[in-house]
Enzyme design. Structure first.
Site, PDB file in Angstrom:
ATOM      1  CG  HIS A 179     -14.048  -0.067  -0.601  1.00  0.00           C
ATOM      2  ND1 HIS A 179     -13.291   0.891   0.418  1.00  0.00           N
ATOM      3  CD2 HIS A 179     -13.021  -0.961  -0.828  1.00  0.00           C
ATOM      4  CE1 HIS A 179     -12.070   0.662   0.446  1.00  0.00           C
ATOM      5  NE2 HIS A 179     -11.751  -0.587  -0.266  1.00  0.00           N
ATOM      6  CG  ASP A 231     -10.432  -6.776  -0.071  1.00  0.00           C
ATOM      7  OD1 ASP A 231      -9.594  -6.142   0.915  1.00  0.00           O
ATOM      8  OD2 ASP A 231     -10.400  -6.754  -1.308  1.00  0.00           O
ATOM      9  CE  LYS A 269     -10.515  -2.863   3.018  1.00  0.00           C
ATOM     10  NZ  LYS A 269      -9.915  -3.364   1.891  1.00  0.00           N
ATOM     11  CG  ASP A 271     -13.907   3.103   2.756  1.00  0.00           C
ATOM     12  OD1 ASP A 271     -13.544   3.214   1.543  1.00  0.00           O
ATOM     13  OD2 ASP A 271     -15.222   2.456   3.063  1.00  0.00           O
ATOM     14  CG  HIS A 272      -8.903   3.578  -1.004  1.00  0.00           C
ATOM     15  ND1 HIS A 272      -9.158   2.363  -0.696  1.00  0.00           N
ATOM     16  CD2 HIS A 272      -8.961   3.605  -2.264  1.00  0.00           C
ATOM     17  CE1 HIS A 272      -9.358   1.449  -1.827  1.00  0.00           C
ATOM     18  NE2 HIS A 272      -9.343   2.273  -2.978  1.00  0.00           N
ATOM     19  CG  LEU A 321      -1.805   1.109   1.471  1.00  0.00           C
ATOM     20  CD1 LEU A 321      -3.029   1.051   0.572  1.00  0.00           C
ATOM     21  CD2 LEU A 321      -2.388   1.361   2.881  1.00  0.00           C
TER      22      LEU A 321
HETATM   23  C1  BG6 Z   1      -8.878  -2.403  -1.461  1.00  0.00           C
HETATM   24  C2  BG6 Z   1      -8.866  -3.744  -1.479  1.00  0.00           C
HETATM   25  O1  BG6 Z   1      -9.391  -1.619  -0.178  1.00  0.00           O
HETATM   26  O2  BG6 Z   1      -9.451  -1.717  -2.535  1.00  0.00           O
HETATM   27  C3  BG6 Z   1      -8.534  -4.313  -2.646  1.00  0.00           C
HETATM   28  O3  BG6 Z   1      -8.259  -4.354  -0.335  1.00  0.00           O
HETATM   29  C4  BG6 Z   1      -8.923  -3.626  -3.838  1.00  0.00           C
HETATM   30  O4  BG6 Z   1      -8.686  -5.815  -2.802  1.00  0.00           O
HETATM   31  C5  BG6 Z   1      -8.757  -2.060  -3.829  1.00  0.00           C
HETATM   32  O5  BG6 Z   1      -8.277  -4.218  -5.091  1.00  0.00           O
HETATM   33  C6  BG6 Z   1      -9.633  -1.698  -4.830  1.00  0.00           C
HETATM   34  O6  BG6 Z   1      -9.411  -0.062  -4.752  1.00  0.00           O
HETATM   35  P1  BG6 Z   1      -9.447   0.755  -6.244  1.00  0.00           P
HETATM   36  O7  BG6 Z   1      -9.086   2.067  -5.499  1.00  0.00           O
HETATM   37  O8  BG6 Z   1      -8.328   0.287  -7.055  1.00  0.00           O
HETATM   38  O9  BG6 Z   1     -10.761   0.601  -6.826  1.00  0.00           O
END
Ligand code: BG6
Length: 498
Positions: free
Chosen positions: A246, A241, A154, A183-184, A17
């Site tokens: 999300h 996950d 997370k 939570d990105h 990450l």
């Molecule tokens: C993360 C998950 O939180 O989000 C991953 O752990 C996933 O498994 C990722 O691939 C997806 O994020 P993004 O920003 O690439 O859509």
């Protein structure tokens, strides 16, 4: 506004990450003059590495993230990166960390603001916070840092009980104002723009309810597999996950009531209220309305892909789900009876995330060529990624002497209009954290509300595997047939982009 000077101390600094997201995001903020005038980045992890080796790794991370070639800026940025290695549970390692933090920049005093980022599995969160607190590193106040904030990556806990335990532990050591649960997805431009679309335009809100909306679909499809995260993924699975965080957060933004102000307290409260209004599962809905799947070998983007069982660090008989599709309802006045469909999975046909709101058909057709049931619906699609933008399908007259109808799309593409691709979500969230703005972070109640929805599903799968089969799907498909059947039973179908 630029944040006040601070030290950014990242735990798990040798991990994926930090390499893929955090270092590029911090660099990008720096290159845009959004970092504090004075700052340092101090990486901490078990891997033995010198400052120079960490800098080299950071340089590679920037190259891999396609950061623009600006050698001077990169060199200046890297000179602010340092590294300390040690065991996360070893008090001596924290002493070394403390000493290094104090010498990171001669302009800095030990009492500078501190941002700790825990890019670590949740099992390690309590010990890291305990050690930091024992060293006085998280203290705030006159004889300490003006602020010391801790960002928790997370998953926040592994289930409801462990999340509650973790909260109890953290609140004995930190003030709630120091805790930032990330939570990105909430930092994605297009996810934030859901709120702008809903609450900065008068035309959608009056239609935004069971009176005019037929169903809502949220898809987060990924074409990648588990990559090199097999160890983590085996213990998480798609539900933990993607859904616990999300997916449910996106759902709450799409369906919550309007907050009075765009401020943490108001926005977080509405998100929580919405999550608490999700209809509790019954044994029947757990069985009939949720589908889990796991990818088998197939072809993705014209390349052969191995099945989940053949990925690195995956047990040959693993029953971990890599796909979840579900139908749920929200029990409040606004959403009564509107089916909400959500799905997410790895190794699907393509990378595509969107929220699609399908409106009801007109109540009566005055046109001879189509009955009311044949009139197509309006669909509003919020394209989260890639090809960020918004599409609204409307119907109009087909030019010509006859009265014929044509469907077309009013659409806006983020890149075309703004001339840039949306910045990465982590940039916004790191900046907000340095500025102390918690609006796009999760509250304790928000995390608990999400676990309350996810926990019964996990328990049901554990206790009744016979009633919740793990369906296999070919890599490169849109998931198992059972996921299509779930919608067909209600007369709907997934919107699969071409
Ligand atoms: C993360 C998950 O939180 O989000 C991953 O752990 C996933 O498994 C990722 O691939 C997806 O994020 P993004 O920003 O690439 O859509």
């Amino acid at each position: 506004r630029r944040p006040d000077g601070c030290g950014i101390i990242i735990f798990g600094a040798s991990g994926d990450l930090v390499y893929r997201k955090l270092l590029p995001a911090l660099y990008h903020l720096y290159a845009r003059n959004l970092m504090p005038e004075k700052f340092y980045i101090l990486g901490f992890a078990r891997t033995d590495m010198t400052d120079d080796a960490f800098r080299e790794r950071a340089r590679e991370a920037l190259v891999d993230a396609h950061e623009p070639d600006a050698p001077e800026t990169v060199t200046k940025f890297l000179s602010k990166c340092m590294y300390v290695s040690g065991d996360y549970k070893d008090p001596a390692a924290y002493k070394r960390l403390q000493t290094k933090a104090a010498t990171c920049d001669c302009d800095f005093s030990e009492k500078e603001n501190k941002l700790f980022y825990l890019a670590l599995p949740p099992q390690l969160h309590p010990s890291v916070v305990s050690r930091l607190s024992e060293c006085g590193l998280t203290a705030e106040g006159e004889n300490a840092s003006p602020w010391a904030r801790v960002v928790f990556e997370k998953p926040f806990g592994h289930d409801l009980n462990s999340a509650l335990e973790l909260d109890k532990h953290l609140s004995s050591m930190l003030d709630p104002s120091q805790i930032f649960r990330i939570d990105h997805y909430l930092g994605k431009e297009t996810v934030q723009s859901i709120l702008m679309l809903r609450f900065a335009n008068i035309m959608f809100e009056p239609l935004w309810s069971q009176r005019y909306i037929d169903n809502i679909q949220i898809t987060v499809a990924e074409s990648v597999g588990v990559e090199h995260r097999g160890g983590y993924y085996e213990s998480a699975g798609c539900l933990r996950d993607m859904f616990q965080n999300h997916m449910l957060q996106m759902l709450s933004l799409v369906t919550m009531e309007p907050p009075t102000r765009f401020e943490a307290e108001f926005v977080q409260a509405e998100r929580v209220k919405l999550l608490r209004a999700i209809r509790p599962w019954s044994e029947r809905t757990l069985k009939d309305n949720i589908v889990r799947g796991q990818y088998a070998a197939g072809t993705v983007h014209n390349e052969k892909a191995v099945g989940y069982h053949d990925e690195a660090n995956i047990a040959k008989d693993s029953a971990t789900e890599t796909f979840v599709g579900m139908k749920l309802y929200i029990d409040n006045w606004r959403w009564q009876g509107v089916p909400i469909y959500m799905r997410s999975g790895k190794r699907l046909h393509m990378r595509e995330s969107e929220v699609a709101v399908t409106f009801k058909r007109v109540p009566h057709s005055m046109f001879g060529f189509a009955s009311q049931h044949e009139m197509p619906a309006n669909i509003l699609v919020m394209k989260i990624q890639p090809n960020e933008g918004v599409d609204l399908t409307i119907h109009t007259k087909q030019p010509g002497p006859k009265t014929c109808m044509a469907s077309l799309s009013l659409s806006f593409k983020y890149e075309e209009v703004f001339g840039i691709t949306p910045p990465d979500a982590y940039e916004r969230l790191l900046l907000d954290c340095m500025l102390g703005d918690r609006t796009l972070f999760l509250s304790r109640k928000g995390v608990e509300a999400a676990w309350t929805i996810v926990d019964p599903i996990l328990n049901f799968w554990r206790d009744h595997p016979d009633k919740a089969p793990l369906h296999s799907y070919e890599a490169g498909s849109w998931g198992p047939q059972a996921s299509d059947d779930l919608l067909l039973r209600s007369g709907h179908q997934w919107r699969n982009p071409p």
